[in-house]
Design a protein around this motif. Structure first.
Motif, mmCIF file in Angstrom:
data_model
loop_
_atom_site.group_PDB
_atom_site.id
_atom_site.type_symbol
_atom_site.label_atom_id
_atom_site.label_comp_id
_atom_site.label_asym_id
_atom_site.label_seq_id
_atom_site.Cartn_x
_atom_site.Cartn_y
_atom_site.Cartn_z
ATOM 1 N N GLN A 87 44.814 29.724 46.321
ATOM 2 C CA GLN A 87 43.826 29.412 47.352
ATOM 3 C C GLN A 87 44.426 28.689 48.529
ATOM 4 O OE1 GLN A 87 41.074 27.042 45.238
ATOM 5 N NE2 GLN A 87 40.487 28.849 44.062
ATOM 6 N N LYS A 94 49.366 38.531 47.616
ATOM 7 C CA LYS A 94 48.055 38.174 48.137
ATOM 8 C C LYS A 94 48.163 37.331 49.392
ATOM 9 C CE LYS A 94 45.685 37.842 43.711
ATOM 10 N NZ LYS A 94 44.272 37.564 43.568
ATOM 11 N N LEU A 102 32.216 32.330 36.501
ATOM 12 C CA LEU A 102 32.355 33.591 37.250
ATOM 13 C C LEU A 102 32.718 33.275 38.686
ATOM 14 C CD1 LEU A 102 29.448 36.075 36.412
ATOM 15 C CD2 LEU A 102 31.815 36.057 35.609
ATOM 16 N N ILE A 103 31.982 32.315 39.228
ATOM 17 C CA ILE A 103 32.222 31.969 40.631
ATOM 18 C C ILE A 103 33.633 31.416 40.796
ATOM 19 C CG2 ILE A 103 31.496 30.469 42.521
ATOM 20 C CD1 ILE A 103 28.668 30.554 41.333
ATOM 21 N N SER A 104 34.007 30.508 39.910
ATOM 22 C CA SER A 104 35.307 29.882 40.119
ATOM 23 C C SER A 104 36.435 30.888 39.876
ATOM 24 C CB SER A 104 35.459 28.620 39.259
ATOM 25 O OG SER A 104 35.849 28.944 37.957
ATOM 26 N N ASN A 105 36.233 31.827 38.964
ATOM 27 C CA ASN A 105 37.243 32.875 38.798
ATOM 28 C C ASN A 105 37.382 33.697 40.065
ATOM 29 O OD1 ASN A 105 37.966 32.246 36.248
ATOM 30 N ND2 ASN A 105 36.690 33.787 35.239
ATOM 31 N N ASP A 106 36.237 34.054 40.617
ATOM 32 C CA ASP A 106 36.288 34.822 41.852
ATOM 33 C C ASP A 106 36.982 34.049 42.959
ATOM 34 O OD1 ASP A 106 35.217 37.249 41.160
ATOM 35 O OD2 ASP A 106 33.140 36.622 41.484
ATOM 36 N N ILE A 107 36.660 32.766 43.006
ATOM 37 C CA ILE A 107 37.282 31.946 44.044
ATOM 38 C C ILE A 107 38.792 31.912 43.829
ATOM 39 C CG2 ILE A 107 37.518 29.610 44.934
ATOM 40 C CD1 ILE A 107 34.554 29.204 44.395
ATOM 41 N N ALA A 108 39.169 31.740 42.568
ATOM 42 C CA ALA A 108 40.593 31.661 42.263
ATOM 43 C C ALA A 108 41.303 32.941 42.699
ATOM 44 C CB ALA A 108 40.783 31.444 40.772
ATOM 45 N N LEU A 109 40.589 34.051 42.629
ATOM 46 C CA LEU A 109 41.208 35.328 42.987
ATOM 47 C C LEU A 109 40.896 35.692 44.432
ATOM 48 C CD1 LEU A 109 40.277 36.764 39.598
ATOM 49 C CD2 LEU A 109 42.617 36.452 40.413
ATOM 50 N N LEU A 110 40.425 34.699 45.149
ATOM 51 C CA LEU A 110 40.140 34.868 46.577
ATOM 52 C C LEU A 110 39.043 35.893 46.846
ATOM 53 C CD1 LEU A 110 43.777 34.784 47.949
ATOM 54 C CD2 LEU A 110 42.193 32.896 47.599
ATOM 55 N N GLN A 111 38.248 36.171 45.824
ATOM 56 C CA GLN A 111 37.157 37.111 46.033
ATOM 57 C C GLN A 111 35.926 36.335 46.505
ATOM 58 O OE1 GLN A 111 37.720 40.531 45.732
ATOM 59 N NE2 GLN A 111 39.758 39.615 45.687
ATOM 60 N N TYR A 112 36.046 35.719 47.679
ATOM 61 C CA TYR A 112 34.982 34.849 48.167
ATOM 62 C C TYR A 112 33.645 35.560 48.321
ATOM 63 C CZ TYR A 112 38.323 31.070 48.996
ATOM 64 O OH TYR A 112 39.252 30.087 48.835
ATOM 65 N N ALA A 142 32.187 35.841 44.992
ATOM 66 C CA ALA A 142 31.800 34.500 44.554
ATOM 67 C C ALA A 142 30.522 34.084 45.267
ATOM 68 C CB ALA A 142 32.912 33.504 44.845
#
Ligand code: ATP
Ligand code: ATP
Ligand code: SPD
Ligand code: MG
Ligand code: MG
Lengths: 279, 391, 311, 330, 330
Positions: free
Chosen positions: B46, B67, C270-280, C283
């Motif tokens: 991040q 990424k 789920l949200i934090s995983n998405d955030i971690a993978l930059l899938q804002y 998320a």
């Protein structure tokens, strides 16, 4: 002393068990912080020593406990002060009717119930999308306020609901300006409650993880730092830190008790004959 | 005039290599300040991708590069300014450890190691003189086991799903890495044949996750871990006796007197590599300092420091100067230790006569089956991974 | 006393009714609005900047597109489409609700009992404060540190199992003490019971003691007094505590991750995983759904109690 | 102390939202007089007083003190001072600091303000308690401190909202004498809100009887007691029976009702049943029920009553002198 | 209703920590009588009542109801019922559910308990309000509901702690008549705590005057008023002057003090200065200061006073009949 009903003992036992439960991790931490130099974060104990308390004041392999601690402390104090000031102002505002107050009230409720990670994400996005640098003292600070202010305001509601308006009227009657009324009458009277707000604000900030996660910027607060430290081997040093924190908290409470006791003593010394009947 | 001694560089990365001792040594040797911030691997990604102003130096892994690079938050480095460029091992340049070795599957470092020019956002296929990350640290990962609690030889990745270890196995919950471990297992079991484990098809992903989901539902796993420390605690406390693990984590368990082996397996290793990148906003004196830092990094002291924890240095030759013969022999050449082997922090890790699990550098890095990867179907994989976790 | 009624309908009507052509002798307090505004300005400012804008941002971003590494403005429903068509979403939301409900029931039971003890059995205010502070001390140690310590506490070789074995309660260590729904809920209860205790205690302290005596006088047993008098009168506190606990549990991600050994998921994860993978965007979409869910739950609870009155 | 001034209410109205609490009342409080606002709960007494004090905005009308219109002045600048019902002593300040508060707000230096405060405390006989906190005082003592605190501002008009209601009856009588004495000595106006008839009668030079936001009657205690203007006043001031004669109501003091054990119902003599006998020390009240269903009370001196006690349930015959019947408006 | 029984306190003591609130008091409350505990604030009235009710543990001594020792029984099993000062109506229950509460606790089925509750509500004339919540009632109405709730348990003794103090004076007089009527109709004992002399005199068959945790005097209202046993009782019951004659104190009713404008100080005539004149409607009280520094009050009928008004500050001469002087103990 009067005899207690049996339910007292049942409930007291329940309370004691609850305390034990609350202190479960704390006790574990306390025990493990006395690991021998070879010991780790789990049982079995490998000797006992004060080694890790000493280590706490040395440089760690990874992370900067005291640096992040001081940031958390400063941030905690900033949040605490702001929470007290803003909540008192907000609480006072809500004593009057003003258009839009219900909007603010529902925002406060939203702020209370919105999942922390959302605030973190949202604030992080706002800052990054608008090109502002995130920093614990700006974005982190703001994100934490969205958590502490609702509590502060709710406590102030409770405080002002119990506050006798005639104190203020008496002050105005005595020629105090609006500010003097606040300064010399309202604040001193609600001061004990403000200590509660302050403590709440500090504690919530000091331990806040999720809201700071995406808003702290270059430098970590203590919870983030400890989490970061777990990316390498962490040692019972963090347990030593926990033990010290707990000991310190006990100290604070002991001091508090002492002050209360002293004040009680002083009051009796002053010789109150209040309520002694005929004038 | 500005003095380089006033410069402060902010570096972030995981605790694996963001070591305070490095910063201290930088201050001693180079005179400027290096501020280290340790983060977990999620936060690292991040930070690199979304907060370009919050750092000067990013200490990240190569697969993350895939990424981060396109965000333009990092600037490529001019290899001509890197003194020891020539001595960097081949893995990071051509992808080949030795001229005759095969290139392993996955996001091999060299595939994301170069760009065409200072402003380019797409990776080059060969050395160009503009490097994305300067390689610093890498290793070959495998399963860690508790020999005392297993009591028999372990030879294959398949053992991770062996019902014998029901409730006592673990893998890590970082999808890009975990999926590779899973693939190693499924391939070893003969359940799935992969075209390229580092770039799976949806079907392959589905199959892999189905097998692991099944195992999870059967109670195979005690827990999944996400940070280094968790893996150490799981293993040290005996909660888990077989799991995917990182080399220094094994070392950490061992240093508590608990037997733990970094078990070489017949299917080979899953490898990873890390490097440092420079923030786009770095310029002037600070940029100069950063280059100075990189050159110092490759100069051997850090290499030795990392190697003595069980990692490898990108420029092994220079590290040798900072290691005793015993250490070099044990860590790099796979020889028997001639005396106590201690970590840089003073823990005794091996005694005379011990050899390193997996043997010499060439043996280990030569048996890499795949690299941590970001695949084309990454988003799909991530969703499947989430399903696996939620199952 | 202070009446925090937020509605100003009557005021406004008054104003419009009186304004045109009434004698100059008619006076209307205008300063209340102005000073109210000024005083709530800092709070409003913080909320607008750190709550409203972020929420708007999240809503907007939930319609954006994402690449592996970045997000780009767009207006797509992909994120919602994926979210709402994935079976995972439903099972995770269900799991989240399950955690919330079980934790709620437990914290309510425990919190009510503790509050009852503090309010009705502990006689001096000083002792009430001291006992309460005693309950808060564990929270002055970083949660992360406490989470880490659950393993040695609940693990196979942990204090709890050792104690159970040495007491002869069990022969084998209990596996389900750790990395299970049990441990997740245990940690939730540990973390959030106090959020239930405080408002309930607060309400209980406002119950006129003579009501309890009146109940005894009417022949009610202790238990009858509890169910017929104390419980109904404590409802507002229970509501407020419920709001705290339910929202905290529904928004949590770190506890579930640590205590389940990453084996369970809730929406926060789920949200934090998405955030971690930059899938804002993804998320954000999940976050929007979560926020809506939470707000609906809270709005429902708020129908039963006017919390401004009850503080 | 300040010169006392007349205080005039000119068609003063107070509205809370749509409720009219005080409806266009006008009254002139004479300089140096002791006035009591008397009326049942909710009739607007406090609202009136608080408008005079400046703690409540006047919705319509004006308040004049002497020659100046103080309607819109802040509380401290109108020459009034208020003593609050529960005294509102600042709980965190000592007695003397409470009294010195207004001086401190003005910026008077410490020694002068304490000196002045001590004088006031002596006036109310509380100098010995200067260092105490309010919670360490009894109700009566708190009241005196509140008085001192109000008086230190040298007001022309002192406003008191149910100043005696927090005291027990014994103290209440004692303190009401002190209030009256103080008012006379200081020669300023006191405006005192109460819902106790005794208090109003005992203290006031002027009683203003309020009902439903309006003034029903204003006058000296004797005027009000002896010539209640309306049925409401007669009932509220107590000690009166309301009777009717040819459709017109009239008031008759309970101590002017003559009770005889024998007699005949005729003209001014009325048969009634004794429902209750209340012994009140110096007087005995008979609760009486007449055939017409109306309830009357007769107050007899105890001596008279006990010479020839009357039993509950017995029938008695009532009469009165025509000049004691006082005709009421409406 | 239950049969009324004698209630006896035998050397009952109440200690809170080291404070002795009630000190070994003994008294027999006659079955079916209306008793008032009267005394200044803090004298131990509430503590006594609450021990009788069973809400406070008796430190020493016994409480007997009829033949049984109830000292250690729980409140509901001693045959007493309590009406609380602020009524303590359950705010979440309707009027009828409040009244039916004790029946519900006993497990009486819904229709029977509502029927019974309705009867009680009719008794106190509140049946029309059965469905209301307590907050929707006025003070007087709440009081009646509280009464009904206490009476539904069919107590032998009804305990009332300052039941009238929350009411305004007007209502207070009205409600005290109702209390008295009810007690007479039900024929059970009422024990009523008050610190108002009027209330005690008006209501009680028996007044128990307390001071400092002890009983100073117990007797009928007339006994207490006409023959106060001690100086304290004489002062507290009101309407008395305390004088001294050859070192021994004696009480003299204020309405028995004769005031003359002219005279000479001699024997039973005393010169005094008029410090204050309190008009109270039917009587006028003169506050008098004699040379000896003692303060006396003279109560004159208003008619008499206004025939020849006396000015404040003037000197008057006081006299009384020897038989009106009532000698006091201690
Ligand atoms: N702040 C307010 N908002 C709305 N209505 C009010 C307010 N204050 C008073 N009122 C209403 O105005 C009317 C008059 O109230 P006020 O307090 O003046 O009566 P009062 O005569 O002092 O009564 P009491 O003897 O009970 O103190 C009442 O109906 C009351 O309910
Ligand atoms: N719970 C308690 N703990 C300690 N002291 C108490 C308690 N309750 C009463 N007291 C003390 O006992 C004494 C008698 O109190 P009690 O309440 O019986 O007086 P009271 O006659 O009812 O007074 P009031 O007229 O003010 O109600 C007082 O000195 C009081 O301070
Ligand atoms: N400098 C980057 C180090 C990153 C460490 N990641 C560890 C991954 C091991 N598989
Ligand atoms: Mg009022
Ligand atoms: Mg009492």
């Amino acid at each position: 002393m009067e005899k207690r009903p049996r339910s007292f003992y049942v409930l007291a036992t329940f309370f004691a068990l609850f305390l034990l439960f609350l202190y479960g991790p704390t006790i574990t931490i306390a025990i493990l912080s006395f690991q021998g130099p070879q010991g780790g974060l789990t049982f079995p104990m490998r000797g006992t020593s004060f080694h890790w308390f000493g280590e706490l004041f040395e440089q760690q392999a990874v992370g900067d406990i005291w640096g992040s601690f001081s940031r958390s402390l400063v941030l905690g104090l900033m949040v605490m002060t702001t929470t007290v000031v803003v909540s008192v102002m907000g609480g006072s505002a809500f004593r009057k009717k003003f258009p839009g107050s219900s909007v603010i009230f529902y925002l406060i409720i939203t702020s209370l119930v919105i999942p922390s990670i959302l605030v973190s994400l949202g604030v992080g996005l706002i800052f990054s999308q608008s090109g502002l640098p995130v920093h614990w003292s700006t974005s982190g600070f703001g994100a934490q306020l969205t958590w502490t202010l609702p509590f502060g305001l709710l406590i102030m509601f409770a405080v002002f609901n119990r506050f006798d308006k005639s104190y203020e009227e008496a002050a105005r009657d005595q020629g105090a300006s609006a500010w003097q009324t606040v300064r010399h009458v309202v604040l001193p009277i609600i001061a004990p409650m403000l200590i509660g707000v302050a403590l709440f604000g500090f504690t919530l900030s000091y331990d806040e993880f999720a809201r700071t996660l995406l808003t702290a910027g270059s430098y970590n607060t203590l919870p983030l730092e400890i989490y970061g430290m777990t990316t390498n081997v962490t040692t019972p040093v963090i347990f030593a830190l926990g033990t010290l924190t707990t000991a310190f908290s006990f100290g604070v409470i002991a001091v508090f008790l002492l002050i209360v006791l002293l004040m009680k003593k002083r009051q009796t010394r002053h010789g109150s004959d209040a309520g002694q009947g005929l004038v | 005039a500005q003095n380089i001694k006033d410069v402060t560089l902010r570096q972030f990365g995981t605790g694996v290599s963001n070591l305070n001792e490095v910063a201290q040594k930088v201050k001693e040797d180079l005179g400027f300040n290096l501020e280290m911030t340790a983060l977990d691997s999620d936060a690292v990604t991040q930070r690199a991708a979304t907060q370009p102003d919050s750092f000067d130096i990013a200490d990240i892994e190569y697969w993350i590069c895939k990424k981060v690079w396109p965000t333009g938050n990092l600037q490529p480095m001019d290899t001509s300014k890197i003194k020891n460029y020539d001595k960097i091992v081949g893995i990071f340049k051509s992808g080949k450890l030795t001229p005759e070795s095969d290139i392993a599957q996955g996001t091999a470092p060299h595939t994301v190691g170069f760009v065409d020019g200072p402003d380019s956002k797409s990776f080059a296929t060969e050395e160009t003189g503009w490097m994305t990350l300067i390689p610093t640290i890498y290793n070959a990962d495998t399963l860690g086991i508790r020999p005392d609690l297993i009591g028999r030889p372990i030879e294959s990745w398949t053992e991770l799903l062996n019902p014998e270890f029901k409730g006592k196995a673990s893998i890590l919950d970082i999808s890009s890495i975990g999926i590779m471990d899973a693939a190693m297992v499924c391939e070893a079991m003969g359940e799935v044949q992969y075209g390229d484990k580092g770039n799976m098809t949806r079907e392959e992903i589905d199959k892999t996750m189905a097998i692991f989901t099944e195992a999870k539902k059967n109670g195979q796993f005690r827990a999944f871990w996400k940070t280094f420390d968790e893996s150490v605690n799981l293993m040290a406390s005996g909660e888990v006796i077989i799991q995917s693990m990182w080399s220094p984590a094994i070392t950490a368990v061992k240093s508590r007197g608990i037997p733990c082996v970094y078990q070489p397996l017949k299917e080979g290793y899953r490898s990873w590599g890390g490097g440092i990148g420079l923030s786009k906003s770095l310029s002037g004196l600070e940029l100069e300092a950063a280059y100075e830092y990189i050159n110092w990094y490759l100069d051997g002291w850090v290499g030795g420091f990392l190697m003595r924890q069980g990692y490898y240095s990108a420029v092994p030759e220079t590290s040798k100067n900072f290691m005793s013969e015993n250490e070099w022999g044990y860590w790099f050449e796979g020889k028997e230790a001639t005396g106590d082997i201690t970590s840089p922090f003073g823990d005794v890790l091996a005694k005379a006569g011990d050899t390193r699990d997996g043997g010499a550098f060439l043996e280990r890095m030569g048996a890499v089956a795949c690299w941590n990867a970001v695949m084309d179907e990454n988003q799909y994989m991530v969703r499947k991974w989430n399903e696996f976790i939620a199952a | 006393m202070t009446d925090l009624t937020v509605s100003n309908d009557t005021d406004r009507k008054e104003e419009t009714r009186l304004q045109p052509g009434v004698s100059a002798k008619v006076r209307k307090p205008v300063s209340d609005a102005v000073s109210g505004w000024l005083m709530s300005l800092p709070m409003a400012g913080v909320l607008v900047f750190f709550l409203v804008l972020p929420i708007i941002m999240i809503v907007v971003v939930s319609f954006w597109g994402a690449t592996e590494f970045s997000i780009y403005p767009a207006f797509v429903f992909d994120n919602y489409e994926f979210l709402l068509t994935s079976p995972v979403t439903y099972s995770v939301f269900l799991n989240t609700v399950k955690y919330a409900l079980i934790t709620w029931a437990l914290t309510l039971g425990i919190g009510f009992t503790i509050a009852y003890f503090l309010a009705f059995h502990v006689r001096s205010l000083t002792w009430q404060i001291v006992l309460f502070l005693l309950c808060t001390i564990p929270f002055w140690t970083s949660n992360i540190i406490r989470m880490i310590s659950w393993i040695p506490f609940l693990g196979r070789n942990g204090i709890a199992n050792s104690a159970l074995i040495s007491l002869g309660v069990v022969d084998e260590p209990l596996d389900w003490l750790l990395f299970s729904d049990f441990s997740v809920i245990l940690a939730f209860v540990h973390l959030y019971t106090l959020f239930m205790v405080v408002p309930i205690f607060n309400t209980m302290m406002r119950i006129d003691r003579s009501l309890i005596e009146a109940a005894y006088d009417a022949g009610a047993s202790g238990f009858q007094t509890l169910t017929n008098v104390v419980l109904p009168l404590t409802k507002p506190g229970i509501m407020i505590g419920s709001i705290f606990v339910i929202t905290l549990v529904m928004g949590d991600f770190i506890t579930v991750r640590f205590m389940s050994g990453s084996q369970k998921a809730n929406v926060g994860r789920l949200i934090s995983n998405d955030i971690a993978l930059l899938q804002y965007p993804s998320a954000a979409a999940t976050a929007v759904i979560l926020l809506i869910t939470v707000l609906i739950v809270i709005a429902t609870l708020l129908r039963f109690v006017d919390i401004r009155k009850e503080l | 102390m300040a010169k006392s001034l007349d205080l005039e209410l000119a068609a003063v109205t107070k509205k809370y939202g749509t409720t009219v609490a005080v409806e266009a009342i006008s009254h002139r409080f004479q300089a140096g007089s002791y006035s009591c606002l008397l009326g049942p709960s909710g009739c607007g007494k406090s609202s009136t007083l608080r408008m005079i004090a400046g703690h409540e905005v006047v919705s319509e009308g004006d308040i004049l003190l002497g020659a100046s219109n103080v309607t819109d002045l802040p509380p401290a600048r109108r020459g009034t001072a208020m003593m609050f019902q529960s005294y509102a002593l600042f709980p965190h300040l000592s007695v003397i600091d409470n009294v010195a508060f207004s001086q401190k707000m003005k910026g008077v230096d410490k020694s002068s303000r304490l000196k002045k405060a001590r004088e006031l405390l002596e006036l109310v006989d509380m100098a010995a308690f200067a260092a105490r906190l309010p919670e360490q005082l009894s109700g009566g003592q708190q009241q005196r401190v509140a008085l001192a605190r109000a008086l230190i501002t040298e007001p022309s008009v002192l406003l008191l909202d149910e100043p005696l209601s927090a005291l027990d009856p014994f103290l209440r009588i004692k303190m009401r004498l002190e209030l009256k004495r103080l008012q006379r000595e200081l020669d300023i106006s006191f405006i005192h809100v109460t819902h106790s008839q005794d208090e109003a009668l005992a203290l006031a030079d002027d009683i203003i009887v309020m009902n439903n936001g309006r003034i029903e009657q204003a006058g000296s205690p004797r005027d009000v007691f002896e010539s209640p203007a309306t049925e409401f006043v007669a009932r509220f001031i107590g000690g009166h029976n309301i009777l009717e004669s040819r459709g017109a109501p009239f008031a008759l003091r309970t101590d002017r009702l003559q009770v005889a054990k024998t007699g005949a119902e005729s003209g001014d003599s009325l048969a009634a049943t004794v429902r209750d006998v209340e012994y009140l020390g110096a007087t005995v009240n008979l609760a009486l029920e007449t055939g017409a269903g109306s309830d009357l009370t007769a107050a007899l001196p105890d001596g008279l009553f006990f010479q020839d006690p009357i039993e509950i349930g017995s029938t008695v015959f009532l009469s009165w002198k025509p000049e004691d019947a006082h005709h009421l408006a409406g």
